[in-house]
Motif scaffolding. Structure first.
Motif, PDB file in Angstrom:
ATOM      1  N   VAL A 111     -34.307   7.603  54.005  1.00 48.65           N
ATOM      2  CA  VAL A 111     -35.481   6.978  53.398  1.00 48.65           C
ATOM      3  C   VAL A 111     -35.244   5.490  53.176  1.00 48.65           C
ATOM      4  O   VAL A 111     -36.064   4.644  53.547  1.00 48.65           O
ATOM      5  N   THR A 112     -34.102   5.154  52.579  1.00 47.27           N
ATOM      6  CA  THR A 112     -33.794   3.749  52.289  1.00 47.27           C
ATOM      7  C   THR A 112     -33.696   2.926  53.563  1.00 47.27           C
ATOM      8  O   THR A 112     -34.238   1.814  53.645  1.00 47.27           O
TER       9      THR A 112
ATOM     10  N   ALA B 224     -37.134   2.271  54.877  1.00 48.31           N
ATOM     11  CA  ALA B 224     -37.882   1.327  54.054  1.00 48.31           C
ATOM     12  C   ALA B 224     -37.420  -0.114  54.281  1.00 48.31           C
ATOM     13  O   ALA B 224     -38.149  -1.058  53.985  1.00 48.31           O
TER      14      ALA B 224
ATOM     15  N   LEU C 275     -40.760   2.750  46.252  1.00 52.17           N
ATOM     16  CA  LEU C 275     -40.795   4.183  46.536  1.00 52.17           C
ATOM     17  C   LEU C 275     -41.199   4.974  45.304  1.00 52.17           C
ATOM     18  O   LEU C 275     -41.936   5.960  45.393  1.00 52.17           O
ATOM     19  N   SER C 276     -40.737   4.532  44.150  1.00 53.42           N
ATOM     20  CA  SER C 276     -41.106   5.203  42.903  1.00 53.42           C
ATOM     21  C   SER C 276     -42.587   5.032  42.605  1.00 53.42           C
ATOM     22  O   SER C 276     -43.269   5.984  42.204  1.00 53.42           O
TER      23      SER C 276
ATOM     24  N   LEU D 167     -42.985   8.903  45.834  1.00 56.04           N
ATOM     25  CA  LEU D 167     -42.330   9.585  46.941  1.00 56.04           C
ATOM     26  C   LEU D 167     -41.565  10.805  46.431  1.00 56.04           C
ATOM     27  O   LEU D 167     -40.848  10.734  45.439  1.00 56.04           O
TER      28      LEU D 167
ATOM     29  N   PRO E 112     -32.950   9.072  48.020  1.00 53.73           N
ATOM     30  CA  PRO E 112     -33.127   7.991  49.010  1.00 53.73           C
ATOM     31  C   PRO E 112     -32.253   8.138  50.249  1.00 53.73           C
ATOM     32  O   PRO E 112     -32.499   7.478  51.251  1.00 53.73           O
TER      33      PRO E 112
ATOM     34  N   ASN F 102     -45.276  12.228  52.616  1.00 53.64           N
ATOM     35  CA  ASN F 102     -44.145  11.439  52.127  1.00 53.64           C
ATOM     36  C   ASN F 102     -43.572  10.538  53.220  1.00 53.64           C
ATOM     37  O   ASN F 102     -43.103   9.430  52.935  1.00 53.64           O
TER      38      ASN F 102
ATOM     39  N   LYS G 193     -45.679   7.506  53.129  1.00 58.47           N
ATOM     40  CA  LYS G 193     -45.340   6.630  52.002  1.00 58.47           C
ATOM     41  C   LYS G 193     -44.133   5.758  52.325  1.00 58.47           C
ATOM     42  O   LYS G 193     -44.062   4.602  51.905  1.00 58.47           O
ATOM     43  N   VAL G 194     -43.183   6.300  53.080  1.00 61.12           N
ATOM     44  CA  VAL G 194     -42.024   5.496  53.495  1.00 61.12           C
ATOM     45  C   VAL G 194     -42.481   4.377  54.433  1.00 61.12           C
ATOM     46  O   VAL G 194     -42.021   3.234  54.338  1.00 61.12           O
TER      47      VAL G 194
ATOM     48  N   ALA H  32     -44.050   1.712  52.337  1.00 61.56           N
ATOM     49  CA  ALA H  32     -43.031   0.943  51.607  1.00 61.56           C
ATOM     50  C   ALA H  32     -42.345  -0.058  52.527  1.00 61.56           C
ATOM     51  O   ALA H  32     -42.029  -1.182  52.119  1.00 61.56           O
ATOM     52  N   LYS H  33     -42.120   0.338  53.765  1.00 58.38           N
ATOM     53  CA  LYS H  33     -41.477  -0.530  54.755  1.00 58.38           C
ATOM     54  C   LYS H  33     -42.233  -1.847  54.919  1.00 58.38           C
ATOM     55  O   LYS H  33     -41.626  -2.913  55.107  1.00 58.38           O
TER      56      LYS H  33
END
Length: 501
Positions: free
Chosen positions: A353-354, A357, A380-381, A385, A391, A402, A405-406, A409-410
């Protein structure tokens, strides 16, 4: 419709790596019935379908066909019992013909050799039975549209003498006129007594087609009700576990400077010829780009973002002319593009995830992105997510909502002035859609210029301050937000132009 169940699933349990994803789920399907299975991403719908298809073996429970218990440890066993599944991602070989795909792995033989003519005759009969004589059994699958490939999957299911067909998001990649074809096919299936288990996030389809609706949430069956006995608002409430006052959130008062301003005038680009497109999106507003599939909507996004070069024209962002020769240049000019296919174009599925992003930051400025990268956990919070592995979890294991959502965020971490969203809610549940809609409103209120591309007219009409309608690579007209669907479609199909001429 017969009263005795054709299919009965009782107390179905399933766990993965110690995590229980189905909790004693019950479901019944009758001959000629369409039973819709609804719920948020991660509710257990796909897992239940895969148990029925023989992809997963249940940890507990019982499956019956016509009152007799069955057990499927492989999809071939399910098909032999009359159960076929049409998954969202097709399982077709593009270089083979329609008939060869329909009989893949069980070819008709004559004197020890594959009898292509016999397979073509049988496939033609199946197509004719569905009223689809226009598709040739000899055509290679790579030459078919997405809708036609969907038809091949259904014909393949029928060739197994399927009595139960389950469909997972069958309209996710279809245009409106292609959805009508699918509706007609489903009606033919039901007339033949086939039971259809139908999974979709599109509530209109559910209420157009379903006799019965089962709601799943967190792996539990919340309720099973006749479709005529429940309203869309009540269904949404049962799906998300909370009331949803409005599908589309109210517009927020602007509180930021209107810094994102784009003016686009292009011709050419991609496979669709764009003819003198003149488009302006002001900071603080959401502009919807409407049109049929192939009208040039995605091509405009690609030209704007430097994916496709245009033959002539200019792009201006915040009063400055920019030359988006590449996505890297577009990003540095303050543009962001959420692509229509998040798995193929928006994510590195096997990365965390990290890492996903940070994809854009690391690609554009790998040595100077520490300050912005520090915002990733907070973003992300704020997007709520849900990743059970935190993460570090690989994004391929996240639900569709989800994953989206990533992707968001990216781009949010780059602080864009212009956000282009191409089909941002495709294949995600109603709760995740609400989150995307709210985010769009917040971006506009902060002064970001938002360009929304969507095949769902209610979404475009409900979210847009203005609508720009395309027809065959040209701007057919501009409408205010809230316009009715008939007016939009009249422009998109050329009917309005023909009426004037």
């Amino acid at each position: 419709m017969n009263t005795a169940p054709l299919l009965r699933m009782t107390g179905i349990d399933k766990s993965f790596l110690g995590v229980r994803v189905l909790h004693g789920v019950d479901l019944e399907l009758r001959s000629g019935e369409l039973h819709a299975l609804v719920g948020e991403n991660g509710a257990g719908k796909s897992t239940l379908m895969k148990v029925l298809a023989g992809v997963h073996r249940p940890d507990g429970g019982r499956i019956e066909i016509d009152g007799a218990e069955v057990s499927f440890d492989h999809p071939s066993r399910a098909r032999r019992a009359g159960v076929s599944t049409v998954f969202q991602e097709f399982n077709l070989l593009p270089e083979r013909t329609v008939a060869q795909n329909v009989f893949l792995g069980r070819e008709i033989l004559s004197r020890g050799l594959v009898d292509d003519r016999a397979m073509e005759r049988t496939t033609a009969e199946l197509l004719d039975d569905l009223g689809l004589e226009g598709i040739s059994p000899r055509t290679r699958v790579r030459h078919l549209s997405v809708a036609e490939q969907q038809v091949v999957e259904i014909v393949k299911a029928l060739s197994h003498d399927a009595r139960v067909i389950s469909m997972d998001e069958p309209t996710a990649a279809l245009a409106d006129h292609e959805v009508e074809v699918l509706y007609r096919i489903i009606a033919r299936l039901r007339e033949r007594g086939v039971g259809v288990l139908y999974v979709s996030h599109r509530l209109k389809e559910i209420f157009d087609l379903a006799d019965t609706i089962t709601v799943l949430k967190d792996g539990h069956r919340v309720d099973t009700v006749p479709a005529d006995d429940i309203t869309p608002a009540d269904l949404v409430r049962r799906m998300v576990g909370r009331p949803v006052s409005s599908v589309f959130p109210e517009r927020l008062e602007p509180h930021g400077e209107h810094v994102g301003r784009v003016r686009l005038a292009v011709s050419g680009g991609g496979n669709t010829r764009l003819d003198g497109i003149d488009l302006e999106v002001r900071g603080g507003e959401i502009v919807g780009l409407a049109g049929l599939q192939g009208s040039g909507r995605t091509e405009i996004a690609h030209a704007l973002f430097g994916v496709d070069r245009f033959t002539r024209g200019e792009v201006h962002v915040d009063g400055r002319r920019v030359d988006p020769r590449s996505p890297r240049r577009a990003i540095r000019a303050g543009l962001a593009l959420v692509t229509e296919d998040r798995k193929a174009q928006g994510l590195a599925l096997e990365q965390s995830v990290t890492a996903n992003a940070r994809l854009v930051l690391d690609a554009v400025n790998p040595f100077g992105s520490a300050r912005r990268a520090a915002r990733v956990p907070g973003l992300l919070s704020s997007l709520e997510l849900v990743a059970r592995g935190g993460p570090r979890q690989e994004v391929r294991y996240l639900s569709g909502g989800n994953q989206q959502k990533v992707v968001l965020a990216k781009w949010l971490v780059t602080d864009p002035g212009v956000m282009v969203l191409d089909e941002p809610t495709r294949g995600i549940d109603v709760g995740a859609k609400q989150a995307v809609y709210t985010l769009m409103r917040e971006l506009a209120a902060a002064g970001v210029a938002v360009l929304l591309i969507s095949s769902e007219l209610p979404e475009l009409i409900g979210m847009s301050d203005r609508l720009v309608v395309l027809d065959d690579g040209r701007v057919a007209g501009e409408l205010p937000g809230g316009s009715d669907e008939e007016t939009v479609m009249a422009l998109a199909t050329g009917a309005a132009r023909e009426a004037v001429s």
